[in-house]
Scaffold this motif. Structure first.
Motif, mmCIF file in Angstrom:
data_model
loop_
_atom_site.group_PDB
_atom_site.id
_atom_site.type_symbol
_atom_site.label_atom_id
_atom_site.label_comp_id
_atom_site.label_asym_id
_atom_site.label_seq_id
_atom_site.Cartn_x
_atom_site.Cartn_y
_atom_site.Cartn_z
ATOM 1 N N ARG A 22 -35.113 59.132 -10.462
ATOM 2 C CA ARG A 22 -34.763 58.798 -11.851
ATOM 3 C C ARG A 22 -34.938 57.301 -12.111
ATOM 4 O O ARG A 22 -35.434 56.901 -13.165
ATOM 5 C CB ARG A 22 -33.327 59.221 -12.162
ATOM 6 N N LEU A 23 -34.542 56.479 -11.144
ATOM 7 C CA LEU A 23 -34.674 55.031 -11.304
ATOM 8 C C LEU A 23 -36.143 54.628 -11.391
ATOM 9 O O LEU A 23 -36.531 53.841 -12.259
ATOM 10 C CB LEU A 23 -33.983 54.302 -10.143
ATOM 11 N N ALA A 24 -36.977 55.169 -10.514
ATOM 12 C CA ALA A 24 -38.415 54.863 -10.559
ATOM 13 C C ALA A 24 -39.005 55.299 -11.893
ATOM 14 O O ALA A 24 -39.806 54.572 -12.499
ATOM 15 C CB ALA A 24 -39.135 55.537 -9.391
ATOM 16 N N GLN A 25 -38.602 56.480 -12.352
ATOM 17 C CA GLN A 25 -39.073 56.991 -13.647
ATOM 18 C C GLN A 25 -38.685 56.019 -14.758
ATOM 19 O O GLN A 25 -39.499 55.665 -15.606
ATOM 20 C CB GLN A 25 -38.461 58.377 -13.911
ATOM 21 N N SER A 26 -37.454 55.584 -14.742
ATOM 22 C CA SER A 26 -36.953 54.678 -15.770
ATOM 23 C C SER A 26 -37.676 53.327 -15.739
ATOM 24 O O SER A 26 -38.069 52.800 -16.781
ATOM 25 C CB SER A 26 -35.451 54.466 -15.571
ATOM 26 N N LEU A 27 -37.858 52.772 -14.559
ATOM 27 C CA LEU A 27 -38.470 51.446 -14.436
ATOM 28 C C LEU A 27 -39.961 51.450 -14.746
ATOM 29 O O LEU A 27 -40.460 50.567 -15.451
ATOM 30 C CB LEU A 27 -38.255 50.889 -13.027
#
Length: 104
Positions: A22-27
């Protein structure tokens, strides 16, 4: 060091993996960062927010476990300038990232 060019998602615990994805997707895939292709990788620029700096550090902490072939550099420009993360590595790693960014 010549690490193989593949991501070992099992290197991130089952409990932490969903949050990491989720963090990679967001960034990187939701338009928060501006991507620039480099000769040996990519540079992503972000707005100067403290939460983004913490997110970048968290991302690197996990991503280096599953993708040890990347060299990560986090930068913070002076006078409230942009933050950035640079991922550099072998040509095959850059091509893998290019395919991932294109796919998203």
């Amino acid at each position: 060091m010549n690490s193989p060019i593949f991501c070992d998602l099992s290197a991130i615990s089952d409990e932490e993996r969903p949050a990491h994805v989720r963090l990679a997707q967001s960034l990187f895939y939701e338009g928060r960062g501006e991507a620039e292709e480099l000769d040996d990788g990519y540079l992503f620029r972000f707005q100067p927010e403290s939460s983004t700096l913490l997110e970048l550090a968290t991302f690197v902490s996990n991503e280096r476990l599953c993708c040890p072939f990347w060299n990560f550099t986090i930068g913070v420009e002076p006078e409230n300038g942009p933050m950035w993360i640079r991922l550099i590595g072998p040509e095959a790693a850059k091509e893998m990232m290019k395919a991932e960014l294109t796919r998203r």
